[in-house]
Design a protein around this motif. Structure first.
Motif, PDB file in Angstrom:
ATOM      1  N   ALA A   1       5.149  -3.349  -4.165  1.00  0.00           N
ATOM      2  CA  ALA A   1       5.846  -2.131  -3.759  1.00  0.00           C
ATOM      3  C   ALA A   1       4.860  -1.022  -3.432  1.00  0.00           C
ATOM      4  CB  ALA A   1       6.795  -1.689  -4.868  1.00  0.00           C
ATOM      5  N   GLY A   2       3.773  -0.957  -4.183  1.00  0.00           N
ATOM      6  CA  GLY A   2       2.770   0.087  -3.948  1.00  0.00           C
ATOM      7  C   GLY A   2       2.105  -0.006  -2.596  1.00  0.00           C
ATOM      8  N   ASP A   3       2.083  -1.204  -2.003  1.00  0.00           N
ATOM      9  CA  ASP A   3       1.447  -1.373  -0.695  1.00  0.00           C
ATOM     10  C   ASP A   3       2.180  -0.630   0.420  1.00  0.00           C
ATOM     11  OD1 ASP A   3      -0.755  -2.799  -1.414  1.00  0.00           O
ATOM     12  OD2 ASP A   3      -0.017  -4.751  -0.760  1.00  0.00           O
ATOM     13  N   VAL A   4       3.471  -0.347   0.234  1.00  0.00           N
ATOM     14  CA  VAL A   4       4.218   0.356   1.271  1.00  0.00           C
ATOM     15  C   VAL A   4       4.809   1.686   0.800  1.00  0.00           C
ATOM     16  CG1 VAL A   4       4.816  -1.725   2.573  1.00  0.00           C
ATOM     17  CG2 VAL A   4       6.310  -0.970   0.715  1.00  0.00           C
ATOM     18  N   LEU A   5       4.747   1.931  -0.496  1.00  0.00           N
ATOM     19  CA  LEU A   5       5.411   3.108  -1.071  1.00  0.00           C
ATOM     20  C   LEU A   5       4.970   4.410  -0.409  1.00  0.00           C
ATOM     21  CD1 LEU A   5       7.210   4.436  -3.227  1.00  0.00           C
ATOM     22  CD2 LEU A   5       5.253   4.303  -4.807  1.00  0.00           C
ATOM     23  N   HIS A   6       3.675   4.546  -0.109  1.00  0.00           N
ATOM     24  CA  HIS A   6       3.140   5.810   0.398  1.00  0.00           C
ATOM     25  C   HIS A   6       2.756   5.740   1.879  1.00  0.00           C
ATOM     26  CE1 HIS A   6       2.911   7.218  -3.753  1.00  0.00           C
ATOM     27  NE2 HIS A   6       2.327   6.085  -4.064  1.00  0.00           N
TER      28      HIS A   6
ATOM     29  N   GLN B   1     -11.252   1.094   7.082  1.00  0.00           N
ATOM     30  CA  GLN B   1     -10.988   1.570   5.726  1.00  0.00           C
ATOM     31  C   GLN B   1      -9.818   0.809   5.103  1.00  0.00           C
ATOM     32  OE1 GLN B   1     -12.789   4.107   3.985  1.00  0.00           O
ATOM     33  NE2 GLN B   1     -14.162   3.609   5.685  1.00  0.00           N
ATOM     34  N   GLY B   2      -9.994   0.372   3.840  1.00  0.00           N
ATOM     35  CA  GLY B   2      -8.921  -0.289   3.120  1.00  0.00           C
ATOM     36  C   GLY B   2      -7.824   0.691   2.766  1.00  0.00           C
ATOM     37  N   LEU B   3      -6.643   0.150   2.488  1.00  0.00           N
ATOM     38  CA  LEU B   3      -5.507   1.010   2.186  1.00  0.00           C
ATOM     39  C   LEU B   3      -5.745   1.843   0.935  1.00  0.00           C
ATOM     40  CD1 LEU B   3      -2.648   2.002   2.688  1.00  0.00           C
ATOM     41  CD2 LEU B   3      -1.804  -0.024   1.473  1.00  0.00           C
ATOM     42  N   ALA B   4      -6.272   1.229  -0.108  1.00  0.00           N
ATOM     43  CA  ALA B   4      -6.507   1.970  -1.348  1.00  0.00           C
ATOM     44  C   ALA B   4      -7.442   3.146  -1.113  1.00  0.00           C
ATOM     45  CB  ALA B   4      -7.062   1.039  -2.423  1.00  0.00           C
TER      46      ALA B   4
ATOM     47  N   LEU C   1      -5.539   5.947   0.896  1.00  0.00           N
ATOM     48  CA  LEU C   1      -4.569   6.665   0.073  1.00  0.00           C
ATOM     49  C   LEU C   1      -5.249   7.641  -0.876  1.00  0.00           C
ATOM     50  CD1 LEU C   1      -2.013   3.838  -0.785  1.00  0.00           C
ATOM     51  CD2 LEU C   1      -1.607   5.848   0.638  1.00  0.00           C
ATOM     52  N   GLU C   2      -6.370   7.213  -1.446  1.00  0.00           N
ATOM     53  CA  GLU C   2      -7.059   8.100  -2.378  1.00  0.00           C
ATOM     54  C   GLU C   2      -7.717   9.259  -1.652  1.00  0.00           C
ATOM     55  OE1 GLU C   2     -10.035   7.827  -6.253  1.00  0.00           O
ATOM     56  OE2 GLU C   2      -9.471   6.025  -5.155  1.00  0.00           O
ATOM     57  N   ARG C   3      -8.308   8.999  -0.478  1.00  0.00           N
ATOM     58  CA  ARG C   3      -9.006  10.055   0.247  1.00  0.00           C
ATOM     59  C   ARG C   3      -8.051  11.045   0.897  1.00  0.00           C
ATOM     60  NH1 ARG C   3     -13.401   7.638   4.238  1.00  0.00           N
ATOM     61  NH2 ARG C   3     -13.774   9.880   4.539  1.00  0.00           N
TER      62      ARG C   3
ATOM     63  N   LEU D   1      -4.179   3.336  -6.101  1.00  0.00           N
ATOM     64  CA  LEU D   1      -3.442   2.084  -6.227  1.00  0.00           C
ATOM     65  C   LEU D   1      -4.058   1.208  -7.304  1.00  0.00           C
ATOM     66  CD1 LEU D   1      -2.685   0.852  -2.587  1.00  0.00           C
ATOM     67  CD2 LEU D   1      -1.158   2.015  -4.166  1.00  0.00           C
ATOM     68  N   ASP D   2      -3.211   0.501  -8.031  1.00  0.00           N
ATOM     69  CA  ASP D   2      -3.672  -0.502  -8.979  1.00  0.00           C
ATOM     70  C   ASP D   2      -4.059  -1.752  -8.193  1.00  0.00           C
ATOM     71  OD1 ASP D   2      -4.160  -2.280 -10.980  1.00  0.00           O
ATOM     72  OD2 ASP D   2      -2.134  -2.270 -11.822  1.00  0.00           O
ATOM     73  N   LYS D   3      -5.315  -2.178  -8.293  1.00  0.00           N
ATOM     74  CA  LYS D   3      -5.794  -3.335  -7.539  1.00  0.00           C
ATOM     75  C   LYS D   3      -5.761  -4.616  -8.357  1.00  0.00           C
ATOM     76  CE  LYS D   3      -9.038  -0.391  -4.973  1.00  0.00           C
ATOM     77  NZ  LYS D   3     -10.461  -0.191  -4.599  1.00  0.00           N
ATOM     78  N   GLY D   4      -5.096  -4.596  -9.504  1.00  0.00           N
ATOM     79  CA  GLY D   4      -5.147  -5.730 -10.416  1.00  0.00           C
ATOM     80  C   GLY D   4      -4.588  -7.023  -9.853  1.00  0.00           C
ATOM     81  N   GLU D   5      -3.635  -6.952  -8.924  1.00  0.00           N
ATOM     82  CA  GLU D   5      -3.004  -8.161  -8.384  1.00  0.00           C
ATOM     83  C   GLU D   5      -3.480  -8.466  -6.967  1.00  0.00           C
ATOM     84  OE1 GLU D   5      -1.101 -10.061 -10.223  1.00  0.00           O
ATOM     85  OE2 GLU D   5      -1.230  -8.692 -11.915  1.00  0.00           O
TER      86      GLU D   5
END
Length: 399
Positions: A154-159, A117-120, A123-125, A131-135
């Protein structure tokens, strides 16, 4: 929250390390490029502690040895998500080996969230965080980094620490702490391979299974040469010599520079001294002991395996899904076939399914299947399979 200003000096990295060591844990991620080089090029490191999120910029002067030190510090739990490439980067650059890593992608597979499972998605489940996947496919080597890139990083480690706490709570609820620990030991422990080993590089060469025993010994030698050459030049191994050409060199074993340089697909850069070095590797392989493939099982055992293999795969899938466990964490199809063949031969040494939680969950059942004490039948209810115990007289009863 506003994205932190990147750290660009050793003093800033030391402060992050002190913060992580005081907390005893840190969430860690790395952004890198790995397209045209042998080793990954580190572009940014993200570290989150219970105090805050920090972005460490090696391109603008911040050393990454402090991040490597956190990963190898037994006093710090390094919380990461699918960190294999990150660990390869740190291992190749600093000789780092992980000591107390927590791979949340692995943990998620043990609590019914599926494998890979991907991080995004996690986190959602699990936390309801999006997470914003724009970048996601941004070029992390360019400077300056934009506010959007900094926010994404920053969002990759924030949560991650919060996610780790919730997943660990579910692990404890299911009583699978030992299972998770065993899997981490298998993948990241002292015996796990973190960085490429030139002597094993031949295993990654496409087409090696079609070679004879002596040709495979030659391939092992020339593949090791290629790996070291790629490391020296900092280029992908296939850039030095393509796989297909390497296979032909192992098969044809050119004896002279002229013969070697006539091999189809050999890059023009392999000339002169480089060609001589490659020829030396060919000769070393010719004088090395043959590398035989695993012995072919007797025809009767192979016939049994042809029938039992698919049944074993179904059994493993059903048993794993019945306890909300990702089947791929239990065994691959090759591991199931190997275990069944070993059970038929009565030699289970070095079989992953023969020990620990895997033996408890599926290993004994696969042995019973191989020896005719277990039969399988379809069921209309989940997990859609019924296991039947066979009696000596041939009758079967539901387990």
């Amino acid at each position: 929250m506003p994205s932190p200003e990147p750290i660009r000096d050793a003093a800033g990295v030391s402060a992050v390390n002190a913060e992580a060591r005081a907390a005893g844990r840190a969430a860690i991620d790395l952004e890198f490029l790995w397209e045209r080089t042998y080793a990954p090029i580190a572009c940014l490191a993200q570290v989150a502690t219970p105090v805050g999120v920090h972005l460490i910029d090696p391109i603008e002067g911040a050393p990454l040895d402090g991040v490597a030190a956190l990963v190898s510090d037994p006093g710090v739990e390094a919380v990461m998500h699918a960190p294999s490439a990150d660990l390869t980067l740190l291992g190749m650059a600093f000789g780092t080996r992980p000591e107390r890593i927590r791979d949340l992608q692995i943990v998620a597979g043990f609590v019914g969230l599926g494998a890979g499972q991907g991080l995004a998605t996690l986190l959602e489940r699990v936390l309801g965080v999006r997470l914003d996947k724009g970048e996601r496919y941004t070029d992390w080597s360019r400077r300056p980094l934009s506010p959007a890139q900094l926010e994404y990083a920053a969002g990759d480690v924030l949560h991650l620490l919060e996610l780790a706490d919730e997943l660990d709570r579910r692990v404890r609820e299911l009583g699978r702490e030992e299972w998770v620990a065993e899997e981490h030991e298998r993948r990241y422990g002292p015996d796990a391979r973190i960085v490429p080993d030139p002597e094993l590089a031949w295993r990654r060469v496409k087409g090696n299974g079609r070679l004879g025993a002596q040709d495979r010994a030659v391939l092992a030698s020339v593949a090791a040469w290629r790996e070291r050459e790629a490391q020296k030049r900092d280029r992908p191994a296939a850039w030095v010599v393509p796989d297909r050409t390497l296979i032909e060199i192992a098969r044809r074993r050119p004896a002279s520079r002229t013969a070697l340089e006539g091999e189809r697909g050999l890059p023009d850069r392999i000339r002169g001294a480089d060609a001589d070095a490659l020829l030396e590797a060919v000769r070393a392989g010719e004088s090395a002991p043959p590398m035989a493939t695993p012995s072919t099982p007797p025809p009767e055992a192979q016939h049994r395996l042809d029938v039992l293999g698919p049944l074993g795969a179904v059994l493993v899938t059903a048993r794993a899904e019945a306890v909300d466990l990702a089947p791929s964490l239990v065994a691959t199809r090759d591991e199931i076939s190997s275990f069944l063949l070993a059970a038929i031969a009565g030699d289970l040494d070095d079989q992953p399914l023969a020990t620990g939680w895997r033996r408890e969950l599926v290993g004994d059942a696969l042995i019973d299947l191989a020896e005719g004490r277990l039969a399988l039948a379809a069921d209309a209810r989940r997990p859609y399979l019924t296991e039947l115990t066979r009696t000596p007289g041939g009758a079967a009863r539901v387990q």
